[in-house]
Write a protein that holds these residues in place. Structure first.
Motif, PDB file in Angstrom:
ATOM      1  N   TRP A  29       0.810  -1.202   0.146  1.00  0.00           N
ATOM      2  CA  TRP A  29       0.002   0.028   0.167  1.00  0.00           C
ATOM      3  C   TRP A  29       1.014   1.218   0.027  1.00  0.00           C
ATOM      4  N   ALA A  30       2.023   1.236   0.611  1.00  0.00           N
ATOM      5  CA  ALA A  30       2.948   2.246   0.751  1.00  0.00           C
ATOM      6  C   ALA A  30       3.514   2.583  -0.657  1.00  0.00           C
ATOM      7  N   MET A  31       3.911   1.783  -1.432  1.00  0.00           N
ATOM      8  CA  MET A  31       4.252   1.701  -2.821  1.00  0.00           C
ATOM      9  C   MET A  31       3.185   2.164  -3.785  1.00  0.00           C
ATOM     10  N   ILE A  32       2.093   1.749  -3.347  1.00  0.00           N
ATOM     11  CA  ILE A  32       0.726   2.293  -4.267  1.00  0.00           C
ATOM     12  C   ILE A  32       0.788   3.825  -4.190  1.00  0.00           C
ATOM     13  N   VAL A  33       0.697   4.214  -2.753  1.00  0.00           N
ATOM     14  CA  VAL A  33       0.872   5.844  -2.661  1.00  0.00           C
ATOM     15  C   VAL A  33       2.297   6.439  -3.354  1.00  0.00           C
ATOM     16  N   VAL A  34       3.282   6.005  -3.262  1.00  0.00           N
ATOM     17  CA  VAL A  34       4.444   6.579  -3.933  1.00  0.00           C
ATOM     18  C   VAL A  34       4.182   6.403  -5.430  1.00  0.00           C
ATOM     19  N   LEU A  35       3.790   5.219  -6.031  1.00  0.00           N
ATOM     20  CA  LEU A  35       3.453   5.357  -7.528  1.00  0.00           C
ATOM     21  C   LEU A  35       2.265   6.158  -7.853  1.00  0.00           C
ATOM     22  N   GLY A  36       1.449   6.458  -6.956  1.00  0.00           N
ATOM     23  CA  GLY A  36       0.077   7.550  -7.385  1.00  0.00           C
ATOM     24  C   GLY A  36       0.838   8.783  -7.330  1.00  0.00           C
ATOM     25  N   TYR A  37       1.646   8.882  -6.501  1.00  0.00           N
ATOM     26  CA  TYR A  37       2.171  10.424  -6.515  1.00  0.00           C
ATOM     27  C   TYR A  37       3.103  10.663  -7.690  1.00  0.00           C
ATOM     28  N   ILE A  38       3.891   9.681  -8.319  1.00  0.00           N
ATOM     29  CA  ILE A  38       4.534   9.907  -9.479  1.00  0.00           C
ATOM     30  C   ILE A  38       3.486  10.073 -10.513  1.00  0.00           C
ATOM     31  N   VAL A  39       2.619   9.234 -10.579  1.00  0.00           N
ATOM     32  CA  VAL A  39       1.777   9.702 -11.665  1.00  0.00           C
ATOM     33  C   VAL A  39       1.086  10.905 -11.738  1.00  0.00           C
ATOM     34  N   THR A  40       0.748  11.497 -10.375  1.00  0.00           N
ATOM     35  CA  THR A  40       0.321  12.688 -10.077  1.00  0.00           C
ATOM     36  C   THR A  40       1.229  14.064 -10.886  1.00  0.00           C
ATOM     37  N   ILE A  41       2.462  13.692 -10.663  1.00  0.00           N
ATOM     38  CA  ILE A  41       3.415  14.482 -11.069  1.00  0.00           C
ATOM     39  C   ILE A  41       3.640  14.489 -12.825  1.00  0.00           C
ATOM     40  N   ALA A  42       3.574  13.353 -13.037  1.00  0.00           N
ATOM     41  CA  ALA A  42       3.427  13.257 -14.728  1.00  0.00           C
ATOM     42  C   ALA A  42       2.354  13.907 -15.328  1.00  0.00           C
ATOM     43  N   ASP A  43       1.227  14.011 -14.448  1.00  0.00           N
ATOM     44  CA  ASP A  43      -0.138  14.472 -14.929  1.00  0.00           C
ATOM     45  C   ASP A  43       0.193  16.141 -14.870  1.00  0.00           C
TER      46      ASP A  43
END
Length: 139
Positions: A29-43
């Motif tokens: 779940w912590a890695m999902i949060v990190v990857l979600g933030y990376i997707v937000t940065i890309a967006d």
């Protein structure tokens, strides 16, 4: 009276299958949060830029349509990367700790998680105070 603290804090790290599964779940779940933030940065940085023009009321189109400034996006990204770095380090260290049964890595992993929550808590308090100040100024 016997000293029972020795039983709680042995030099050897002991984990049963349930504890390992819980730690792996936390890591996922912590890695999902990190990857979600990376997707937000890309967006944020890859979204199409709109032309900003003046409207009759004096506001720019970016304010009227809710666009973000590039400076604000960069500041937000840097702060977010610093915060999420500690969460990422928690994921990496706890995974290594579970595989190697290393107590030092487990301690380091949870220190990173503690720092993540401390920074997040401080930022939350600052934002809450800013909102209260803005609300008080509007009255």
């Amino acid at each position: 009276m016997e000293n029972t603290t020795g039983d709680l804090f042995d030099d050897e790290l002991k984990m049963d299958a349930t504890a390992k599964n819980h730690l792996k779940g936390m890591t996922t779940w912590a890695m999902i949060v990190v990857l979600g933030y990376i997707v937000t940065i890309a967006d944020t940085f890859l979204s199409p830029a709109y032309q900003v023009g003046r409207m009759r009321e004096g506001f720019t189109a970016s304010v009227a349509f809710g666009q973000k400034s590039m400076t604000g996006a960069i500041i937000q990204t840097v702060i977010g990367l610093i915060i999420h770095f500690f969460l990422y380090r928690f994921c990496v260290l706890i995974s290594q700790s579970v595989r190697a049964m290393d107590q030092d890595k487990t301690g380091a992993a949870f220190r990173n998680l503690k720092i993540y929550f401390a920074i997040t808590g401080v930022i939350s308090v600052i934002v809450a105070l800013a909102v209260l100040i803005l609300l008080a100024a509007m009255i």
